[in-house]
Write an enzyme that holds these catalytic residues in place. Structure first.
Site, PDB file in Angstrom:
ATOM      1  N   GLY A  11       0.820  -1.200   0.000  1.00 24.54           N
ATOM      2  CA  GLY A  11       0.000   0.000   0.000  1.00 24.54           C
ATOM      3  C   GLY A  11       0.856   1.252   0.000  1.00 24.54           C
ATOM      4  O   GLY A  11       2.092   1.195   0.042  1.00 24.54           O
ATOM      5  N   SER A  14       4.024   2.025   2.522  1.00 24.61           N
ATOM      6  CA  SER A  14       4.254   0.728   3.170  1.00 24.61           C
ATOM      7  C   SER A  14       5.736   0.399   3.311  1.00 24.61           C
ATOM      8  O   SER A  14       6.089  -0.542   4.021  1.00 24.61           O
ATOM      9  CB  SER A  14       3.557  -0.383   2.382  1.00 24.61           C
ATOM     10  N   SER A  17       9.430   1.518  -1.644  1.00 28.29           N
ATOM     11  CA  SER A  17      10.536   2.263  -2.249  1.00 28.29           C
ATOM     12  C   SER A  17      11.762   2.249  -1.338  1.00 28.29           C
ATOM     13  O   SER A  17      12.890   2.096  -1.817  1.00 28.29           O
ATOM     14  CB  SER A  17      10.111   3.703  -2.540  1.00 28.29           C
ATOM     15  N   ALA A  35      12.149   6.569 -12.797  1.00 23.84           N
ATOM     16  CA  ALA A  35      11.046   7.278 -12.150  1.00 23.84           C
ATOM     17  C   ALA A  35       9.909   7.459 -13.147  1.00 23.84           C
ATOM     18  O   ALA A  35      10.128   7.881 -14.287  1.00 23.84           O
ATOM     19  CB  ALA A  35      11.528   8.636 -11.658  1.00 23.84           C
ATOM     20  N   HIS A  51      12.859  13.399  -3.542  1.00 23.32           N
ATOM     21  CA  HIS A  51      13.296  12.028  -3.850  1.00 23.32           C
ATOM     22  C   HIS A  51      14.647  12.046  -4.564  1.00 23.32           C
ATOM     23  O   HIS A  51      15.530  11.240  -4.254  1.00 23.32           O
ATOM     24  CB  HIS A  51      12.259  11.304  -4.700  1.00 23.32           C
ATOM     25  N   ARG A  55      18.615  10.364  -3.196  1.00 23.35           N
ATOM     26  CA  ARG A  55      19.329   9.272  -3.862  1.00 23.35           C
ATOM     27  C   ARG A  55      20.831   9.522  -3.868  1.00 23.35           C
ATOM     28  O   ARG A  55      21.262  10.669  -3.969  1.00 23.35           O
ATOM     29  CB  ARG A  55      18.848   9.140  -5.309  1.00 23.35           C
ATOM     30  N   GLU A  63      13.947   9.508 -16.097  1.00 26.06           N
ATOM     31  CA  GLU A  63      12.542   9.865 -15.933  1.00 26.06           C
ATOM     32  C   GLU A  63      11.796   9.352 -17.155  1.00 26.06           C
ATOM     33  O   GLU A  63      12.018   9.817 -18.269  1.00 26.06           O
ATOM     34  CB  GLU A  63      12.404  11.366 -15.741  1.00 26.06           C
TER      35      GLU A  63
END
Length: 180
Positions: A11, A14, A17, A35, A51, A55, A63
């Site tokens: 979900g 959760s 990632s 992404a 995000h 990284r 992307e």
């Protein structure tokens, strides 16, 4: 590192990632982060920037919100680890690109075509792939036609990826449960 397909399902929030990124930090040397989000508003632009900043600087980011398989195919060979984050948004992008009103069959065919292309690219890759997706079938039935189209097409996409995966994990509250 041997080629594998690891499917991470769960979900919202959760830990999917986080699990993928932690795995890649520990195991990967040449990581490609794919992404699929689109910066459609200020909130999403801020989330994407956060995000990116989190990284490792040596990871490459691609992307690829649409035509994801083709874009990955052009650069996957240079990497030993690939994170696809996420199939949920990629599927949404596919649905929203269809002419209205799309039928369930049209939506399924479009999503399944992209997933089959992705799985072909993965099968030709020497990299370990960590593929992230949301489980949307455990909640309330969507009250709209578009919501139902999406839930059903993503459910089918998730089933296809899980069937092909070497390993499938369900993440709940940051804890990974082995499904396969």
């Amino acid at each position: 590192m041997a080629r594998r397909l690891i499917f991470l399902l769960g979900g919202a929030r959760s830990g999917k990632s986080h699990y993928a990124e932690s795995w890649a930090r520990a195991q990967g040397k040449r990581v490609l982060f794919v992404a699929t989000a689109q910066a459609t508003d200020a909130d999403m632009r801020e989330r994407i920037a956060d995000h990116r900043a989190a990284r490792p600087p040596n990871w490459r980011t691609l992307e690829a919100p649409i035509d994801t398989a083709r874009q990955i195919a052009s650069c996957a060979v240079e990497h030993d680890t690939l994170i696809l984050d996420c199939v949920t948004l990629m599927t949404s992008n596919i649905l929203l690109s269809l002419p209205e009103p799309a039928t369930q069959k049209e939506a399924n065919d479009a999503a399944n075509g992209e997933i089959e292309r992705l799985l072909e690219v993965q099968a030709q890759s020497d990299a370990t792939w960590l593929v992230v997706s949301n489980e949307v079938g455990m909640g309330v039935v969507p009250p709209t036609r578009l919501g139902n189209l999406y839930r059903d097409m993503l459910g089918r996409v998730n089933q296809r990826i899980a069937a092909q995966a070497d390993e499938a994990l369900l993440l709940v509250a940051g804890i990974a449960w082995r499904l396969k």
